[in-house]
Design a protein around this motif. Sequence first.
Motif, PDB file in Angstrom:
ATOM      1  N   TYR A   1      -2.125  -4.032   8.840  1.00 20.02           N
ATOM      2  CA  TYR A   1      -2.725  -4.545   9.715  1.00 20.02           C
ATOM      3  C   TYR A   1      -3.315  -5.458   9.928  1.00 20.02           C
ATOM      4  CZ  TYR A   1      -1.998   0.241  12.385  1.00 20.02           C
ATOM      5  OH  TYR A   1      -1.467   0.684  12.980  1.00 20.02           O
TER       6      TYR A   1
ATOM      7  N   ASP B   1      -1.613   7.056   3.428  1.00 19.33           N
ATOM      8  CA  ASP B   1      -0.706   6.566   3.857  1.00 19.33           C
ATOM      9  C   ASP B   1      -1.070   5.733   4.447  1.00 19.33           C
ATOM     10  OD1 ASP B   1       1.670   4.591   4.809  1.00 19.33           O
ATOM     11  OD2 ASP B   1       1.830   6.627   6.042  1.00 19.33           O
TER      12      ASP B   1
ATOM     13  N   GLU C   1       0.790   8.020  16.493  1.00 20.07           N
ATOM     14  CA  GLU C   1       2.402   7.607  16.053  1.00 20.07           C
ATOM     15  C   GLU C   1       3.065   8.336  16.778  1.00 20.07           C
ATOM     16  OE1 GLU C   1       3.702   5.124  12.656  1.00 20.07           O
ATOM     17  OE2 GLU C   1       2.437   6.829  11.514  1.00 20.07           O
TER      18      GLU C   1
ATOM     19  N   LYS D   1       1.108  -1.388   0.194  1.00 15.82           N
ATOM     20  CA  LYS D   1      -0.231  -0.298  -0.279  1.00 15.82           C
ATOM     21  C   LYS D   1       0.893   1.273  -0.032  1.00 15.82           C
ATOM     22  CE  LYS D   1       0.249   2.300   4.069  1.00 15.82           C
ATOM     23  NZ  LYS D   1       0.932   2.404   4.200  1.00 15.82           N
TER      24      LYS D   1
ATOM     25  N   LYS E   1      -2.369  -8.176  12.347  1.00 16.48           N
ATOM     26  CA  LYS E   1      -2.002  -8.199  13.467  1.00 16.48           C
ATOM     27  C   LYS E   1      -3.083  -8.701  14.274  1.00 16.48           C
ATOM     28  CE  LYS E   1      -0.673  -3.591  13.114  1.00 16.48           C
ATOM     29  NZ  LYS E   1       0.799  -3.144  13.991  1.00 16.48           N
TER      30      LYS E   1
HETATM   31  C1  BG6 Z   1       2.871   1.844   7.434  1.00 15.45           C
HETATM   32  C2  BG6 Z   1       3.149   3.423   7.311  1.00 15.45           C
HETATM   33  O1  BG6 Z   1       1.878   1.674   6.594  1.00 15.45           O
HETATM   34  O2  BG6 Z   1       2.125   1.795   8.795  1.00 15.45           O
HETATM   35  C3  BG6 Z   1       3.897   3.956   8.278  1.00 15.45           C
HETATM   36  O3  BG6 Z   1       3.328   3.365   5.774  1.00 15.45           O
HETATM   37  C4  BG6 Z   1       2.965   3.845   9.734  1.00 15.45           C
HETATM   38  O4  BG6 Z   1       4.375   5.568   7.924  1.00 15.45           O
HETATM   39  C5  BG6 Z   1       3.338   2.287   9.477  1.00 15.45           C
HETATM   40  O5  BG6 Z   1       4.406   3.903  10.071  1.00 15.45           O
HETATM   41  C6  BG6 Z   1       2.912   1.969  11.414  1.00 15.45           C
HETATM   42  O6  BG6 Z   1       2.417   0.555  11.680  1.00 15.45           O
HETATM   43  P1  BG6 Z   1       2.178  -0.028  12.602  1.00 15.45           P
HETATM   44  O7  BG6 Z   1       2.499  -1.355  12.479  1.00 15.45           O
HETATM   45  O8  BG6 Z   1       3.762   0.268  13.587  1.00 15.45           O
HETATM   46  O9  BG6 Z   1       1.212   0.632  13.574  1.00 15.45           O
END
Ligand code: BG6
Length: 473
Positions: free
Chosen positions: A171, A227, A208, A140, A174
Amino acid sequence: MALSTPPDQDIVVIGATGDLATRRLLPAFYNLERENLLPQRGNIVGFALNDWTDQDFRVHALKAVSFHSRTGLDERIWDRLSARLRFVAGNGDGLADLRRVLDLDRRLVYLSVPPSSVPTIVQGLGGVDLADGTSLVVEKPFGHDLPSAQQLNHTIHEVFPEERVFRIDHYLGKETVQNLLVFRFANPLFEREWNNDGIHRIEITVAETEGVGRRGRFYEETGALRDIVQNHLFQLLALIAMEAPVRMTPEAIRAEKAKLLAAARPIDPADVIRGQYTAGSIDGSTVAGYREEEGVNPDSATETYTALRMNIDSWRWGGTHFYLRTGKRLARRETRIVIVFRDAPLNFFETTEVKRLVSQKLHIRIQPNEGISLTFVLKEPGPVVTTQKVEMDFSYGESFKLTPPESYERLLHDAMVGDHTLFISEPEVVRGWEVVTPVLEAPPPIVPYTAGSLGPAEANELIAPRLWHALED
Ligand code: BG6
């Protein structure tokens, strides 16, 4: 049920020296090797523009695994993985060279590259006769907007049939996200309230603390809407709000997610806040503003934060608002779905010390501190009627006593065995772009927020007079 060993195949990672491959894919291969979940026969071939040898790639992979793997380095497992690693330099006749090192009839090609590079590579794979026997994993964001995603589907289908295309959204790999369907459809108590009658609003947050790191150039092309919103947030939305599938098969589940997204009303730009972080402090360390990051235009208008309000025009959800937000460099890392149930129709306690009843909420903590909690209001012990918010809590760590595997491990495995359940279908991706198109066409102005804060104050107006749930540790 234990996962099965995939059939023999080579794995090719295009973009093998980039951030994603380094931080997530190489450590995932290491842990799959540990679990005996890589094919018995098959190499892992890195492909990138670097002028590297197999040995250079092994050195890089060893660092990546040592630094990023969720389990410590075990020499014997590393040796097994290292023996599979090959590297092909992508300049010049790169794809023809790649063809030559692939011995097996079956392979998985993982495109870990920016969306703009995908069409050329897909056509190149077809050009060197690498389409037959290949399953394609596409990262993606899938395309850059609606027309480019449609074009990309078309280009891919000229070379690969849909059943060999895996559009990845990590995601979905997970544990806590996979659990959403079980939680909803194995517990009828909640499901009976799961509609506009029972639920006032649903908030979904992906917060984040990280900034854009080494990915400034990629992020400038992307921004938070592309994103995170169009994919991760919409997938969480689809799983939390979809109807029960007719059966638990990949086709039936993906059809229900697509139907939910089809009912999502295209977002009105007036319902969107776009923010960008300025210099600030995270966990006591000073951090740069987005415009100062490497690879970022000093006048950039790319958003690192988005909050939005949306509606699902369906019988079940008409009248319930959905609030989605995501941002980088926020005060805390937290992915959470909060279901806010409707308030009691009458407040019997108005004449007592109880000024306002707090809404009952279900918190689904996707990460960190994975778990689910239900809050409700009780009377504090004592002669006067006053209330207190209390909580019933389930925590993965305490109940199951294990760290869930990284999502990329599960997804790489599933792509190798050809299971599409946790991958995004074509209608989902296309509808996702349709829903965000009004915002891409008329993006609201960027508002600044300080790194380490809770995001721009303007986002509070979207949800007023209610409040976003506070980010928690
Ligand atoms: C990615 C994004 O798909 O997911 C990133 O491109 C982001 O920008 C990341 O930091 C977050 O993933 P996670 O698993 O750490 O929540």
